[in-house]
Scaffold this motif. Structure first.
Motif, PDB file in Angstrom:
ATOM      1  N   VAL A 115     -39.832  62.259 -17.668  1.00 32.58           N
ATOM      2  CA  VAL A 115     -39.390  63.340 -16.773  1.00 32.58           C
ATOM      3  C   VAL A 115     -40.397  63.582 -15.635  1.00 32.58           C
ATOM      4  O   VAL A 115     -39.994  63.624 -14.466  1.00 32.58           O
ATOM      5  CB  VAL A 115     -39.083  64.634 -17.561  1.00 32.58           C
ATOM      6  N   PRO A 116     -41.696  63.698 -15.907  1.00 35.74           N
ATOM      7  CA  PRO A 116     -42.634  63.876 -14.785  1.00 35.74           C
ATOM      8  C   PRO A 116     -42.663  62.671 -13.836  1.00 35.74           C
ATOM      9  O   PRO A 116     -42.822  62.835 -12.625  1.00 35.74           O
ATOM     10  CB  PRO A 116     -43.995  64.062 -15.463  1.00 35.74           C
ATOM     11  N   LEU A 117     -42.501  61.462 -14.377  1.00 37.28           N
ATOM     12  CA  LEU A 117     -42.463  60.273 -13.510  1.00 37.28           C
ATOM     13  C   LEU A 117     -41.258  60.301 -12.585  1.00 37.28           C
ATOM     14  O   LEU A 117     -41.363  59.969 -11.401  1.00 37.28           O
ATOM     15  CB  LEU A 117     -42.450  58.999 -14.356  1.00 37.28           C
ATOM     16  N   LEU A 118     -40.104  60.687 -13.107  1.00 35.69           N
ATOM     17  CA  LEU A 118     -38.901  60.792 -12.281  1.00 35.69           C
ATOM     18  C   LEU A 118     -39.056  61.875 -11.217  1.00 35.69           C
ATOM     19  O   LEU A 118     -38.637  61.695 -10.070  1.00 35.69           O
ATOM     20  CB  LEU A 118     -37.674  61.061 -13.144  1.00 35.69           C
ATOM     21  N   ASP A 119     -39.663  62.999 -11.603  1.00 41.10           N
ATOM     22  CA  ASP A 119     -39.910  64.075 -10.630  1.00 41.10           C
ATOM     23  C   ASP A 119     -40.862  63.607  -9.539  1.00 41.10           C
ATOM     24  O   ASP A 119     -40.668  63.904  -8.362  1.00 41.10           O
ATOM     25  CB  ASP A 119     -40.488  65.316 -11.315  1.00 41.10           C
ATOM     26  N   ALA A 120     -41.898  62.854  -9.921  1.00 43.25           N
ATOM     27  CA  ALA A 120     -42.866  62.352  -8.936  1.00 43.25           C
ATOM     28  C   ALA A 120     -42.188  61.375  -7.974  1.00 43.25           C
ATOM     29  O   ALA A 120     -42.436  61.429  -6.762  1.00 43.25           O
ATOM     30  CB  ALA A 120     -44.041  61.680  -9.643  1.00 43.25           C
ATOM     31  N   GLN A 121     -41.338  60.511  -8.498  1.00 41.62           N
ATOM     32  CA  GLN A 121     -40.626  59.567  -7.628  1.00 41.62           C
ATOM     33  C   GLN A 121     -39.714  60.310  -6.652  1.00 41.62           C
ATOM     34  O   GLN A 121     -39.627  59.954  -5.487  1.00 41.62           O
ATOM     35  CB  GLN A 121     -39.805  58.583  -8.460  1.00 41.62           C
ATOM     36  N   ARG A 122     -39.059  61.334  -7.149  1.00 42.57           N
ATOM     37  CA  ARG A 122     -38.168  62.127  -6.302  1.00 42.57           C
ATOM     38  C   ARG A 122     -38.964  62.802  -5.184  1.00 42.57           C
ATOM     39  O   ARG A 122     -38.557  62.806  -4.017  1.00 42.57           O
ATOM     40  CB  ARG A 122     -37.441  63.175  -7.129  1.00 42.57           C
ATOM     41  N   LEU A 123     -40.136  63.334  -5.518  1.00 44.85           N
ATOM     42  CA  LEU A 123     -40.953  63.998  -4.506  1.00 44.85           C
ATOM     43  C   LEU A 123     -41.539  63.020  -3.494  1.00 44.85           C
ATOM     44  O   LEU A 123     -41.691  63.349  -2.320  1.00 44.85           O
ATOM     45  CB  LEU A 123     -42.091  64.769  -5.193  1.00 44.85           C
ATOM     46  N   MET A 124     -41.833  61.797  -3.931  1.00 42.21           N
ATOM     47  CA  MET A 124     -42.385  60.803  -3.026  1.00 42.21           C
ATOM     48  C   MET A 124     -41.345  60.342  -2.001  1.00 42.21           C
ATOM     49  O   MET A 124     -41.693  59.945  -0.893  1.00 42.21           O
ATOM     50  CB  MET A 124     -42.922  59.611  -3.813  1.00 42.21           C
ATOM     51  N   LYS A 125     -40.068  60.410  -2.358  1.00 46.16           N
ATOM     52  CA  LYS A 125     -38.999  59.997  -1.453  1.00 46.16           C
ATOM     53  C   LYS A 125     -38.719  61.063  -0.383  1.00 46.16           C
ATOM     54  O   LYS A 125     -38.083  60.779   0.619  1.00 46.16           O
ATOM     55  CB  LYS A 125     -37.720  59.694  -2.223  1.00 46.16           C
ATOM     56  N   GLN A 126     -39.148  62.286  -0.622  1.00 50.79           N
ATOM     57  CA  GLN A 126     -38.884  63.384   0.325  1.00 50.79           C
ATOM     58  C   GLN A 126     -39.758  63.281   1.556  1.00 50.79           C
ATOM     59  O   GLN A 126     -40.783  62.832   1.647  1.00 50.79           O
ATOM     60  CB  GLN A 126     -39.095  64.740  -0.331  1.00 50.79           C
TER      61      GLN A 126
END
Length: 126
Positions: A115-126
């Protein structure tokens, strides 16, 4: 990192764990009560300690610092709480489906990493 970011990761992880526990338990109801109870207990033995970490991380600090003390307190408390819950479950609950319990418990631990890895990937795409 900001305090809110880390605690939101913990809360997201708890929500994912809760959802998966409910899903797994609902599906297993068709097969066996023992499996369902094992799944629910495995979920709780992971969700409750993670909630403890979230509560500790949300406490305000009274002095200037990095919050490392809160993180260490939260993780130490999580370890002790997990050991206590697992000990209690294995000592008091019978019958228990070991495969269902540990399968669910492992999925819950993976959830805390993914879950934190997915959140980090989502934030990096922003």
């Amino acid at each position: 990192r900001l305090q809110g970011d880390w605690s939101s990761d913990v809360c997201s992880s708890d929500l994912a764990q809760s959802g998966l526990t409910i899903l797994f338990a609902s599906v297993s109801l068709a097969f066996s009560k023992v499996v369902t109870i094992s799944i629910v207990l495995a979920g709780l033995s992971s969700i409750l300690p993670t909630m403890f970490v979230a509560l500790v991380s949300l406490q305000s600090t009274t002095h200037i610092g990095t919050g490392l003390g809160r993180v260490l307190k939260g993780e130490a408390g999580k370890l002790v709480l997990t050991i206590a819950l697992l000990t209690g479950i294995f000592a008091l609950v019978e019958p228990l489906s070991v495969a269902a319990f540990f399968g669910t418990f492992i999925v819950m631990q993976l959830c805390q990493m993914i879950v934190p890895l997915l959140d980090a990937q989502r934030l990096m795409k922003q």
